[in-house]
Design a protein around this motif. Structure first.
Motif, PDB file in Angstrom:
ATOM      1  N   SER A 189      -6.573  -4.885  -0.007  1.00  0.00           N
ATOM      2  CA  SER A 189      -7.074  -4.163  -0.059  1.00  0.00           C
ATOM      3  C   SER A 189      -5.592  -2.471  -0.316  1.00  0.00           C
ATOM      4  CB  SER A 189      -7.303  -3.022   1.413  1.00  0.00           C
ATOM      5  OG  SER A 189      -8.947  -3.910   1.273  1.00  0.00           O
ATOM      6  N   GLN A 190      -4.593  -3.264   0.115  1.00  0.00           N
ATOM      7  CA  GLN A 190      -3.284  -2.201  -0.036  1.00  0.00           C
ATOM      8  C   GLN A 190      -2.664  -2.624  -1.774  1.00  0.00           C
ATOM      9  OE1 GLN A 190      -0.820  -3.191   2.918  1.00  0.00           O
ATOM     10  NE2 GLN A 190      -1.484  -1.625   4.728  1.00  0.00           N
ATOM     11  N   ILE A 191      -3.043  -3.961  -2.021  1.00  0.00           N
ATOM     12  CA  ILE A 191      -2.938  -3.979  -3.991  1.00  0.00           C
ATOM     13  C   ILE A 191      -3.786  -2.848  -4.272  1.00  0.00           C
ATOM     14  CG2 ILE A 191      -3.268  -5.906  -4.492  1.00  0.00           C
ATOM     15  CD1 ILE A 191      -2.531  -8.419  -3.138  1.00  0.00           C
ATOM     16  N   GLU A 192      -4.839  -2.612  -3.717  1.00  0.00           N
ATOM     17  CA  GLU A 192      -5.073  -1.900  -4.944  1.00  0.00           C
ATOM     18  C   GLU A 192      -4.728  -0.561  -4.537  1.00  0.00           C
ATOM     19  OE1 GLU A 192      -7.620  -2.910  -6.613  1.00  0.00           O
ATOM     20  OE2 GLU A 192      -7.130  -5.300  -6.084  1.00  0.00           O
ATOM     21  N   GLY A 193      -3.229  -0.230  -3.703  1.00  0.00           N
ATOM     22  CA  GLY A 193      -3.220   1.059  -3.085  1.00  0.00           C
ATOM     23  C   GLY A 193      -3.512   2.317  -1.667  1.00  0.00           C
ATOM     24  N   THR A 194      -5.259   1.165  -1.842  1.00  0.00           N
ATOM     25  CA  THR A 194      -5.529   1.964  -0.243  1.00  0.00           C
ATOM     26  C   THR A 194      -4.224   2.212   1.230  1.00  0.00           C
ATOM     27  OG1 THR A 194      -7.729   0.256  -0.495  1.00  0.00           O
ATOM     28  CG2 THR A 194      -7.064   0.503   1.909  1.00  0.00           C
ATOM     29  N   GLN A 195      -4.389   3.421   1.197  1.00  0.00           N
ATOM     30  CA  GLN A 195      -3.375   3.872   2.847  1.00  0.00           C
ATOM     31  C   GLN A 195      -3.831   3.373   3.748  1.00  0.00           C
ATOM     32  OE1 GLN A 195      -0.353   4.940   1.223  1.00  0.00           O
ATOM     33  NE2 GLN A 195      -1.369   4.084  -0.884  1.00  0.00           N
ATOM     34  N   ALA A 196      -4.023   2.483   4.534  1.00  0.00           N
ATOM     35  CA  ALA A 196      -4.534   2.003   5.438  1.00  0.00           C
ATOM     36  C   ALA A 196      -3.094   1.245   6.488  1.00  0.00           C
ATOM     37  CB  ALA A 196      -5.562   1.784   6.019  1.00  0.00           C
ATOM     38  N   THR A 197      -2.968   1.689   7.584  1.00  0.00           N
ATOM     39  CA  THR A 197      -2.089   0.449   8.360  1.00  0.00           C
ATOM     40  C   THR A 197      -3.172  -0.294   9.868  1.00  0.00           C
ATOM     41  OG1 THR A 197      -2.060   1.978  10.454  1.00  0.00           O
ATOM     42  CG2 THR A 197      -0.383   2.378   8.489  1.00  0.00           C
TER      43      THR A 197
END
Length: 382
Positions: free
Chosen positions: A78-86
């Motif tokens: 999801s981070q590859i798609e720009g999702t900002q979560a930890t």
């Protein structure tokens, strides 16, 4: 543009005219030929996957590690798609009430993965399974207006914010060509092929991303397909590979290499990149599992040291729960374990005293505790 990988089709006329890409069916023709570097990478990737499989068979608490790996891969993809979560956002025991749009994306990816792992026992890798996975991925989150669980019925394109069909970076097949290409991909995934299964996995992922059959969520579904196809080919028995870490680290090259296939028909340079991704990701997973297993063994020893039998039962239950839920709050944990609030509260105090648990935060009256050393190992790549 007409290459081994496909050709451009002209659509519409006049001011509405645009060209879309029509991918050639797999396997490539002429067939894939790896140079010496490619053969070396292929051997290395297989070796690392075999090591990972060996660990999976040997470690008794592998299921717990896998449940955490699914979460980690979901987060990274999801981070590859720009999702900002930890990782902490995703593991928050109050995630149901604290959920935001980015966290919801990751939680849905986890659900889609778990759904796919169950469903593949009943269905082969096919368009129906892919559409069902997409329905779970997009349920109740942004993009849900974009036909969740259905292939697109309109033209899509890839480009920066505000781009149009006129200046898009890439225009996937039109709807008719897309449906034909997905049907051919389904046939290929379930057919016999003389190509090595790792090369086939690279081709399947490239082809799916090129077809781009959904209006949203193609990247995440395409990366989930990597895991599912490796399992289908008996190279993995569990989804313990988090390949999205490598793809995130090398995001621009990841996209450029797939573009290069479409531009020149050079599948081999993409396959080399993919094999490197598998080898590095499998080696990372092996190292992390070794660390997690060592931590498990160490803390099992700490738990049995100086505790009475009755207390040890609750502590052992709580410790097992922690390895699947490394962030907890007492009320929810007591319910999950079928144990009283007070018993869990006392066990938490003992684990804090023994240096296994730490108080992380307080939300209102609710205290959040974390298995900090475990989280530190998992957080490594996020």
């Amino acid at each position: 543009m007409n290459t081994r990988a496909g050709y451009e089709r002209q659509n519409l006329t006049g001011e509405f005219a645009y060209s879309s890409f029509v991918p050639s069916s797999l396997p490539p023709n002429p067939s894939v030929v790896l140079d010496a570097e490619g053969v070396e990478l292929l051997v290395a990737a297989h070796r690392q996957l075999a090591l990972l499989e060996g660990l999976a068979a040997r470690i008794p608490n592998m299921e717990l590690f896998v449940s955490m790996y699914v979460r980690k891969e979901a987060l990274l993809s999801s981070q590859i798609e720009g999702t900002q979560a930890t990782l902490e956002d995703v593991l928050d025991p109050l995630v149901d009430v604290n959920v935001n749009r980015d966290v919801a994306d990751v939680v849905n990816y986890i659900r889609a993965t778990e759904f796919a792992l169950r469903r593949r026992r009943e269905l082969p890798l096919c368009s129906r399974l892919i559409r069902e996975m997409h329905g779970v991925l997009m349920e109740g989150v942004r993009g849900q207006e974009k036909y969740p669980g259905e292939f697109r019925r309109t033209q899509n394109w890839i480009g920066g914010a505000g781009s149009t069909l006129k200046n898009a970076r890439y225009i996937p097949p039109n709807v008719e060509d897309m449906n034909a290409a997905m049907s051919a991909l389904e046939t290929y995934m379930n057919a016999e092929d003389t190509l090595d299964p790792l090369i086939r996995t690279a081709l399947v992922h490239y082809q799916f991303e090129t077809i781009h059959p959904f209006l949203d969520g193609n990247g995440r579904i395409g990366r989930l397909l990597i895991t599912l196809f490796l399992m289908e080919q008996n190279l993995l028995s569990t989804p313990a590979l988090y390949i999205s870490y490598f793809l995130k680290q090398n995001r621009i090259e990841y996209y450029d290499r797939m573009t290069e296939v479409r531009r020149t028909g050079n599948y081999e340079q993409w396959i080399l990149f993919f094999l490197r991704a598998v080898a590095v990701s499998a080696a990372d997973a092996v190292a992390a599992i070794d660390c997690l297993h060592a931590l498990h063994e160490k803390n099992v020893g700490v738990l049995t040291d100086g505790t009475n039998k009755k207390q040890r039962t609750t502590l052992t239950k709580l410790f097992s729960y922690l390895e699947a839920h490394p962030m907890i709050e007492v009320k929810k944990t007591a319910e999950a374990l079928g144990t009283s609030y007070n018993a869990v509260s006392r066990a938490v105090a003992v684990l804090i005293e023994k240096g296994i648990l730490e108080q992380q935060a307080q939300v209102g009256k609710t205290r959040i505790y974390s298995y900090a050393e475990y989280l530190e190992i998992l957080r490594g790549d996020t």
